[in-house]
Design a protein around this motif. Structure first.
Motif, PDB file in Angstrom:
ATOM      1  N   LEU A 105      37.081  40.320  51.926  1.00  0.00           N
ATOM      2  CA  LEU A 105      35.859  39.585  52.227  1.00  0.00           C
ATOM      3  C   LEU A 105      34.861  39.740  51.089  1.00  0.00           C
ATOM      4  N   THR A 106      34.102  38.698  50.829  1.00  0.00           N
ATOM      5  CA  THR A 106      33.004  38.773  49.869  1.00  0.00           C
ATOM      6  C   THR A 106      31.707  38.745  50.664  1.00  0.00           C
ATOM      7  N   GLY A 107      30.619  39.072  50.049  1.00  0.00           N
ATOM      8  CA  GLY A 107      29.355  39.182  50.765  1.00  0.00           C
ATOM      9  C   GLY A 107      28.725  37.869  51.168  1.00  0.00           C
ATOM     10  N   ASP A 108      29.273  36.762  50.787  1.00  0.00           N
ATOM     11  CA  ASP A 108      28.648  35.465  51.038  1.00  0.00           C
ATOM     12  C   ASP A 108      29.445  34.606  52.021  1.00  0.00           C
ATOM     13  N   ASP A 109      30.007  35.224  53.058  1.00  0.00           N
ATOM     14  CA  ASP A 109      30.845  34.522  54.042  1.00  0.00           C
ATOM     15  C   ASP A 109      32.051  33.873  53.392  1.00  0.00           C
ATOM     16  N   GLY A 110      32.546  34.498  52.357  1.00  0.00           N
ATOM     17  CA  GLY A 110      33.719  33.986  51.674  1.00  0.00           C
ATOM     18  C   GLY A 110      34.788  35.050  51.566  1.00  0.00           C
ATOM     19  N   PHE A 111      35.865  34.700  50.893  1.00  0.00           N
ATOM     20  CA  PHE A 111      36.948  35.648  50.688  1.00  0.00           C
ATOM     21  C   PHE A 111      37.684  35.318  49.402  1.00  0.00           C
ATOM     22  N   THR A 112      38.372  36.304  48.900  1.00  0.00           N
ATOM     23  CA  THR A 112      39.372  36.115  47.858  1.00  0.00           C
ATOM     24  C   THR A 112      40.644  36.733  48.408  1.00  0.00           C
ATOM     25  N   ALA A 113      41.769  36.164  48.076  1.00  0.00           N
ATOM     26  CA  ALA A 113      43.056  36.698  48.525  1.00  0.00           C
ATOM     27  C   ALA A 113      43.987  36.689  47.316  1.00  0.00           C
ATOM     28  N   ASP A 114      44.447  37.858  46.937  1.00  0.00           N
ATOM     29  CA  ASP A 114      45.258  38.015  45.726  1.00  0.00           C
ATOM     30  C   ASP A 114      46.604  38.659  46.042  1.00  0.00           C
ATOM     31  N   GLY A 115      47.506  38.574  45.063  1.00  0.00           N
ATOM     32  CA  GLY A 115      48.776  39.278  45.155  1.00  0.00           C
ATOM     33  C   GLY A 115      49.865  38.528  45.898  1.00  0.00           C
ATOM     34  N   GLY A 116      49.680  37.265  46.160  1.00  0.00           N
ATOM     35  CA  GLY A 116      50.701  36.497  46.856  1.00  0.00           C
ATOM     36  C   GLY A 116      51.814  36.058  45.928  1.00  0.00           C
ATOM     37  N   VAL A 117      52.952  35.737  46.528  1.00  0.00           N
ATOM     38  CA  VAL A 117      54.087  35.197  45.777  1.00  0.00           C
ATOM     39  C   VAL A 117      54.449  33.858  46.411  1.00  0.00           C
ATOM     40  N   LEU A 118      54.383  32.799  45.585  1.00  0.00           N
ATOM     41  CA  LEU A 118      54.652  31.438  46.045  1.00  0.00           C
ATOM     42  C   LEU A 118      55.780  30.850  45.214  1.00  0.00           C
ATOM     43  N   VAL A 119      56.716  30.176  45.892  1.00  0.00           N
ATOM     44  CA  VAL A 119      57.839  29.518  45.224  1.00  0.00           C
ATOM     45  C   VAL A 119      57.786  28.039  45.590  1.00  0.00           C
TER      46      VAL A 119
END
Length: 159
Positions: A105-119
């Motif tokens: 979660l970020t402080g501004d009602d947002g998010f970042t999501a990292d580390g995924g693997v997509l094919v």
């Protein structure tokens, strides 16, 4: 002398009884009512980060579900595949998530999501005019977006 022994024995018995009563009083629980486990109320708070992660995963699974229109990238899913160099035209794109990105979660009602693997498996016509299929894999797939905490739960929107 027997009177003296009687007083001594009597005093010892009274002392032992008083010590036993004191020991019992000190070791008794303070509340005689049985311990209760709190029951969650309707207004109980929830783990926003965990709920947002679950909502994001459901959204991304929907984005990559079979049956999406061929050759169309799903909108608002954070999926971008650079196939322009190998293909003159694209007729089909199929996605698979090997690992979901981890949401923070970020402080501004947002998010970042990292580390995924997509094919992504892309099918179409190559630059030379022949049929071509290529598989692209990104081990650093990340998405960003916003969250809204509603009465019905967490709603995520991916930018």
């Amino acid at each position: 002398m027997s009177r003296r022994v009687g007083w001594i024995v009597g005093g010892a018995v009274v002392t032992l009884l008083a010590a036993g009563a004191l020991l019992m009083w000190l070791t008794m629980p303070g509340d005689s009512a049985p311990a209760r486990t709190p029951t969650p109320s309707a207004a109980a708070t929830h783990d926003v980060a965990a709920d947002a992660q679950a909502a994001l995963e459901a959204h991304l699974e929907e984005c990559t579900a079979a049956g999406a229109p061929s050759g169309v990238l799903p909108e608002a899913c954070g999926i971008r595949i650079p196939w322009g160099a190998e293909f003159a035209s694209v007729t089909d794109v199929r996605f698979r998530i090997d690992r979901m990105p981890d949401l923070a979660l970020t402080g501004d009602d947002g998010f970042t999501a990292d580390g995924g693997v997509l094919v992504a498996t892309v099918t179409g016509t190559g630059q030379d005019g022949t049929a071509r299929t290529e598989t692209y894999r990104t081990d650093t797939w990340s998405v960003r977006g916003g969250i809204e905490d509603t009465d019905d739960g967490i709603v995520v929107s991916v930018w």
